[in-house]
Every structure is written in structure tokens, then in C-alpha cells.
Design a protein around this motif. Structure first.
Motif, short mmCIF file in Angstrom:
data_model
loop_
_atom_site.label_atom_id
_atom_site.label_comp_id
_atom_site.label_asym_id
_atom_site.label_seq_id
_atom_site.Cartn_x
_atom_site.Cartn_y
_atom_site.Cartn_z
N SER A 1 1.88 0.36 -11.62
CA SER A 1 0.93 0.37 -12.74
C SER A 1 -0.52 0.41 -12.26
O SER A 1 -1.44 0.56 -13.06
CB SER A 1 1.15 -0.85 -13.64
OG SER A 1 0.74 -2.04 -12.96
N ILE A 2 -0.73 0.27 -10.95
CA ILE A 2 -2.08 0.28 -10.39
C ILE A 2 -2.39 1.68 -9.86
O ILE A 2 -1.62 2.23 -9.07
CB ILE A 2 -2.22 -0.76 -9.25
CG1 ILE A 2 -1.92 -2.16 -9.80
CG2 ILE A 2 -3.60 -0.71 -8.62
CD1 ILE A 2 -1.74 -3.21 -8.72
N ALA A 3 -3.50 2.24 -10.30
CA ALA A 3 -3.87 3.59 -9.88
C ALA A 3 -4.34 3.60 -8.42
O ALA A 3 -5.13 2.75 -8.02
CB ALA A 3 -4.97 4.14 -10.78
N GLY A 4 -3.84 4.56 -7.65
CA GLY A 4 -4.31 4.73 -6.27
C GLY A 4 -3.81 3.67 -5.30
O GLY A 4 -2.85 2.96 -5.56
N GLN A 5 -4.47 3.60 -4.15
CA GLN A 5 -4.18 2.63 -3.08
C GLN A 5 -2.70 2.71 -2.64
O GLN A 5 -2.04 1.69 -2.43
CB GLN A 5 -4.53 1.20 -3.51
CG GLN A 5 -5.94 1.01 -4.05
CD GLN A 5 -7.04 1.44 -3.09
OE1 GLN A 5 -6.81 1.58 -1.89
NE2 GLN A 5 -8.24 1.66 -3.60
N GLU A 6 -2.20 3.94 -2.46
CA GLU A 6 -0.79 4.12 -2.11
C GLU A 6 -0.45 3.50 -0.76
O GLU A 6 0.64 2.96 -0.57
CB GLU A 6 -0.43 5.62 -2.11
CG GLU A 6 -0.62 6.31 -3.46
CD GLU A 6 0.12 5.61 -4.60
OE1 GLU A 6 1.27 5.19 -4.39
OE2 GLU A 6 -0.47 5.48 -5.70
N ARG A 7 -1.39 3.56 0.18
CA ARG A 7 -1.13 2.98 1.51
C ARG A 7 -0.96 1.47 1.42
O ARG A 7 -0.07 0.88 2.05
CB ARG A 7 -2.27 3.33 2.47
CG ARG A 7 -2.05 2.81 3.88
CD ARG A 7 -3.12 3.31 4.84
NE ARG A 7 -2.93 2.71 6.16
CZ ARG A 7 -3.48 1.55 6.51
NH1 ARG A 7 -4.24 0.87 5.66
NH2 ARG A 7 -3.28 1.05 7.73
N VAL A 8 -1.81 0.83 0.61
CA VAL A 8 -1.71 -0.63 0.42
C VAL A 8 -0.36 -0.99 -0.18
O VAL A 8 0.31 -1.92 0.26
CB VAL A 8 -2.86 -1.14 -0.49
CG1 VAL A 8 -2.68 -2.62 -0.82
CG2 VAL A 8 -4.21 -0.92 0.17
N LYS A 9 0.05 -0.22 -1.20
CA LYS A 9 1.36 -0.48 -1.84
C LYS A 9 2.49 -0.38 -0.82
O LYS A 9 3.40 -1.21 -0.81
CB LYS A 9 1.59 0.52 -2.98
CG LYS A 9 0.67 0.32 -4.18
CD LYS A 9 0.90 1.46 -5.18
CE LYS A 9 -0.19 1.50 -6.22
NZ LYS A 9 -0.10 2.68 -7.08
N ARG A 10 2.44 0.67 0.03
CA ARG A 10 3.51 0.85 1.03
C ARG A 10 3.58 -0.34 1.98
O ARG A 10 4.66 -0.84 2.29
CB ARG A 10 3.27 2.14 1.83
CG ARG A 10 3.67 3.40 1.11
CD ARG A 10 3.83 4.58 2.05
NE ARG A 10 2.61 4.87 2.79
CZ ARG A 10 1.62 5.64 2.33
NH1 ARG A 10 1.73 6.19 1.13
NH2 ARG A 10 0.56 5.87 3.05
N ILE A 11 2.41 -0.81 2.45
CA ILE A 11 2.37 -1.95 3.39
C ILE A 11 2.99 -3.19 2.74
O ILE A 11 3.85 -3.86 3.32
CB ILE A 11 0.92 -2.25 3.83
CG1 ILE A 11 0.38 -1.12 4.71
CG2 ILE A 11 0.84 -3.58 4.58
CD1 ILE A 11 -1.13 -1.20 4.97
#
Length: 325
Positions: free
Chosen positions: A5-15
């Protein structure tokens, strides 16, 4: 609130999701990056995912623990914010006292410190001791605009999670889907580093009115300069918008960038697209050098205002430059 539900920051989500899947959650994280890039939302999503009883690497949003985190009443999650200008040692001591008790069924206690760079030296040293000797299984998230401002010893004991500014087209798409007016979205995505910050601008006090004031003042400057100087004095230096002068200057600079583009014959991607007709005529009334000079002067005025230049004189100067006086 799920990660998705949070836009962007895909790298942070993966970590973060990988740490949940592999059961390798760090004891401390530093979420660092520009304000409005979703750091707080990500911290809450991570907390929900840690406590969620349904999904292994995200928050279902429906279970009791997810709802408790969302509503700010989960017994094992504590949030610390500055009291006044700083985070004080008493706040960290109170946190340590809370963490002396056992965690509930989850077994994990968690705390989120916002604006962590505002800790006093005593508070930071107290937190360091807490990071080194947690009484139980503890996860810390320190949210900061500037991770380098934290003690080196805190930085070395935490996992660094950088948040990057979100692409304007991505922000624009998300905000338009939420139903915000296009003319406000166009300005906000150029003034903010993330969707959260841009949304905050649009929903904030007087954003639309401030944009209208920019249009009014530049129109008056080009046609009735004395009226512009009077309006600026009444509304910007002494009136209702005096606290919003930095935002006004940001919007004025965006308008001048549009004028440079129109001088080049380029109408694509204008921020003041709804004003394109009269702006095009005005843009061609002066050589392009005029608009470039005005843009440079506006940027310089913005800098001077940060160092407490007289607002009235600074604004009078820029509006006179617009007219070519």
C-alpha cells in the motif's frame, strides 16, 4: 497498512520482507532519507508485518495485532517523538522502563523513534546503552532526515535503510488516482520528495490559495505593478500567508520555470498548465534572457530569505524584476 500500500521504495520493501521470510530481523534499523518518502508508513507496515499472525512477510491488516498497530495501541510497540525541540534522556529512560516488562505473546518488543537526529547527547548515549544491552528481543527503528547526524556508535550498531526521493510521474499517478486536483498535484510533486509529503502539501492549509496568489501576483506585476506590491505586503509579508513565504517562493520558481519553457515554445509538462494561454503571450513579450534572469533572481531571493532578509524588500525586488523595472 501493508508494504504494497506504500508507493515506491521497492528496494526497502525487499530488504524488510526478506528479513521477515528468513527470520533475520535486525535489532536496530536507521530509516534515513528526505521527509515525505514514506519512512514512517514503512516503519508501521514493518511493525504490522512483525506482529501479524496471518502472513509471513507482510501485514494482513485484519488480524487483531495488525489492527492494534494501526490504531496505535499495540502493547509491545512504542513510539517516541521530540518533546519540543529535542528528544530528552527522560524519554529514553521511560522507554527502557517499559521494556523491562516481558513482551506479550509475540515475544518481540519494538520502538520507533521519529526525528532521531534530535536526541540530546545524553539521550543518544542512553539509547546506545539500550541498543548494546537489550533486556529481551527488541527491534528499534530510528527515523531521520540525516542518518549521519546520529552517533557513529549508534550507526555502527544499526542496519542502514536509505529512502530515496520518489519519481514525479509515480507520485503524480498515485495522487491523481486518489482524486486530488491535477493543478495542485502538478505543483506538489515538484515541491516534495515523496507521495506522503506531496499529499500533505495538497491537503495542508491554504495550498490552493497560495497557488492562486502566485498567479495573481505575477499577473499584477506584469500589468499593474503598484497593485502587486500592495497585495504582496497585505497578504505575504504581514497577512495570512506570512508563514508560508518559503512555499510561495517554491511556487513562484516553478512558475518562472514554466515561463522559460514557454519562451522556448515548449508547452509539454507545464506545472501551471491551466494558465498556459495568457502565460504564452506574456512569455513571448520578453526575450528568453529576461525569464532566465528572473528565475535566477528568484532562487537568489529564496536563499536570502532563509538568512532573514527583509521579506517586503525581497519581494518588491523580485516583482520589479518581473516587470523589467
Amino acid at each position: 497498512m501493508s508494504f504494497q500500500s506504500i508507493a515506491g521504495q521497492e528496494r526497502v520493501k525487499r530488504i524488510l520482507q526478506n528479513s521477515l521470510r528468513t527470520d533475520k530481523i535486525s535489532h536496530a534499523y536507521i530509516f534515513t532519507g528526505p521527509s515525505g518518502t514514506g519512512r514512517r508508513a514503512m516503519a508501521k507496515a514493518f511493525a504490522q508485518a512483525i506482529y501479524c499472525k496471518v502472513l509471513p512477510d507482510d501485514a494482513c491488516g485484519e488480524c487483531l495485532d495488525c489492527r492494534k498497530v494501526l490504531h496505535g495501541n499495540h502493547p509491545d510497540l512504542h513510539e517516541v517523538k521530540p518533546e519540543g525541540a529535542s528528544i530528552k534522556i527522560e524519554q529514553i529512560r521511560e522507554l527502557q522502563k517499559q521494556f523491562a516488562y516481558r513482551a506479550s505473546a509475540s515475544g518481540i518488543k519494538m520502538y520507533i523513534i521519529e526525528e532521531a537526529e534530535k536526541m540530546t547527547v545524553q539521550a543518544a548515549n542512553s539509547l546506545l546503552k539500550f541498543l548494546e544491552e537489550p533486556a529481551s528481543q527488541v527491534v528499534a527503528i530510528l527515523i531521520t532526515d540525516n542518518g549521519q547526524a546520529l552517533l557513529p556508535t549508534i550507526r555502527s550498531r544499526s542496519q542502514w535503510i536509505p529512502f530515496v526521493p520518489i519519481g514525479r510521474s509515480e507520485m503524480q499517478k498515485a495522487l491523481l488516482q486518489e482524486g486530488h486536483p491535477a493543478v495542485l498535484v502538478q505543483a506538489a510533486v515538484h515541491m516534495a520528495a515523496g507521495t506522503e509529503a506531496a499529499r500533505g502539501l495538497i491537503q495542508g492549509n491554504g495550498f490552493a490559495e497560495l497557488r492562486n496568489l502566485v498567479i495573481q501576483l505575477v499577473r499584477e506585476s506584469l500589468t499593474r505593478l503598484p497593485a502587486a506590491l500592495l497585495t504582496a505586503q497585505q497578504k505575504l509579508t504581514r497577512g495570512e500567508f506570512s508563514e508560508q513565504l518559503p512555499k510561495f517562493m517554491d511556487m513562484l520558481i516553478l512558475w518562472l520555470k514554466d515561463m522559460v519553457q514557454l519562451s522556448l515554445g515548449n508547452k509539454d509538462g507545464l506545472i501551471y498548465s491551466d494558465q498556459a494561454d495568457w502565460m504564452s503571450k506574456q512569455a513571448l513579450s520578453y526575450p528568453i534572457e529576461h525569464w532566465i534572469y528572473c528565475l535566477e533572481q528568484a532562487v537568489e531571493t529564496q536563499k536570502r530569505l532563509r538568512f532573514h532578509a527583509n521579506p517586503q524588500l525581497a519581494l518588491e525586488n523580485i516583482f520589479m524584476k518581473l516587470k523589467g523595472v
